[in-house]
Design a protein around this motif. Structure first.
Motif, short mmCIF file in Angstrom:
data_model
loop_
_atom_site.label_atom_id
_atom_site.label_comp_id
_atom_site.label_asym_id
_atom_site.label_seq_id
_atom_site.Cartn_x
_atom_site.Cartn_y
_atom_site.Cartn_z
N LEU A 35 -0.78 1.89 -7.70
CA LEU A 35 -1.80 1.45 -6.74
C LEU A 35 -2.68 0.37 -7.34
CD1 LEU A 35 -3.15 1.76 -4.00
CD2 LEU A 35 -4.54 3.60 -4.96
N LEU A 36 -3.03 0.52 -8.62
CA LEU A 36 -3.82 -0.50 -9.31
C LEU A 36 -3.07 -1.83 -9.35
CD1 LEU A 36 -6.27 -1.37 -10.98
CD2 LEU A 36 -5.11 -0.48 -13.02
N SER B 267 -3.02 -3.33 -5.92
CA SER B 267 -4.33 -3.90 -5.56
C SER B 267 -4.51 -5.27 -6.20
CB SER B 267 -5.45 -2.95 -6.00
OG SER B 267 -5.33 -1.70 -5.36
N LEU C 4 0.82 -1.21 0.00
CA LEU C 4 0.00 0.00 0.00
C LEU C 4 0.86 1.27 0.00
CD1 LEU C 4 -2.85 -1.01 2.49
CD2 LEU C 4 -2.98 -0.84 0.00
N ILE D 185 -2.32 -7.73 -4.37
CA ILE D 185 -2.88 -8.07 -3.05
C ILE D 185 -4.04 -9.06 -3.21
CG2 ILE D 185 -4.18 -7.17 -1.08
CD1 ILE D 185 -2.55 -4.57 -1.42
N MET D 186 -4.95 -8.80 -4.15
CA MET D 186 -6.08 -9.69 -4.38
C MET D 186 -5.61 -11.07 -4.85
SD MET D 186 -8.68 -8.05 -3.41
CE MET D 186 -9.91 -9.22 -3.98
#
Length: 262
Positions: free
Chosen positions: A238-239, A242, A210, A245-246
């Protein structure tokens, strides 16, 4: 065959046990025992209330002597709140844009304190009221509630940021961008090293992932946080973070599912 009332009570019981920090094995054993009692009671023509006392809290009072001890739930909640506060503030600190104002602190306090409580209330309500007891599948109405809640939550987060930036109320102090960045990197080191010491690698990864978009933007962007290149680079990073992370969560959940089957 359990009645709808009995199934609902069992779902509430499981959620309450999880909220009290009970071990999964202990929850399964106690739930199975309670289910047997409820089946027998309904076969004998007795009501659910005659076995449970009318509510989950009342039932827990009656069996408090049989319940396994809590696994330091309060300590884990406090650690989670501290961790949540850290990962929320670190990116803006590293960007050098964190504002030490009353409205900003109130905004983050609301997210940290009310956020987990609202999420728990909504998701536990969906599980209790809109989940099939046998298959554990969520009904379409449950997904609609979750979707509406998610949209409202995002609206609050975005709208809150707009209000905070335009109405600071009281500004306590205004440190330089360099001071904010230094504080941000110190906190990031704590958020990464702390979970690693506790052998919670995912939380270390999450904190770094993050913060990474702001670090990347600081290195490669021309201009400060308000510049077009900075915003573009941080948004793309950031995309990517993300998605990463997912993906990590998905892989981890599949591994946990395989272990549970074995």
């Amino acid at each position: 065959m359990l009645s709808k009332e009995a199934e609902r009570f069992l779902r509430e019981f499981r959620i309450e046990m999880m909220a009290h920090g009970k071990q999964d094995e202990a929850i399964d054993d106690m739930e199975a025992e309670l289910e047997d009692h409820l089946i027998q009671a309904e076969q004998d023509g007795k009501s659910v209330d005659s076995i449970t006392g009318g509510s989950v809290k009342e039932y827990l009072k009656n069996i408090s002597g049989e319940m396994p001890r809590v696994n330091n739930l309060k300590k884990y909640i406090m650690l989670f709140i501290v961790y949540l506060a850290g990962i929320l503030t670190i990116p803006t600190l590293i960007a050098g844009t964190f504002e030490w104002s009353l409205s900003n602190l109130m905004y983050y306090a609301a997210i940290i304190v009310l956020g987990p409580l609202l999420i728990y209330k909504v998701y536990s309500g969906v599980i209790i009221n809109h989940t099939c007891f046998k298959t554990e599948k969520i009904a379409p109405k449950g997904y609609v509630i979750i979707a509406v809640f998610s949209v409202l939550k995002m609206g609050f987060l975005i709208g809150g940021l707009f209000l905070v930036r335009n109405y600071p109320l009281v500004t306590f102090f205004e440190p330089s961008s360099g001071v904010n960045i230094t504080i941000g990197f110190i906190l990031l080191a704590v958020m990464v090293i702390g979970p690693l010491i506790m052998k919670q690698w995912f939380y270390s990864f999450l904190a770094f992932a993050l913060a990474a978009p702001e670090i990347i933007a600081q290195i490669f962007a021309d201009g400060g946080p308000q510049s077009e290149s900075y915003i573009t680079i941080s948004a793309i990073a950031l995309l990517a973070a993300s998605i990463l992370i997912m993906g990590t969560l998905l892989i981890s959940s599949k591994k946990d599912a395989k272990k549970a089957k074995n």
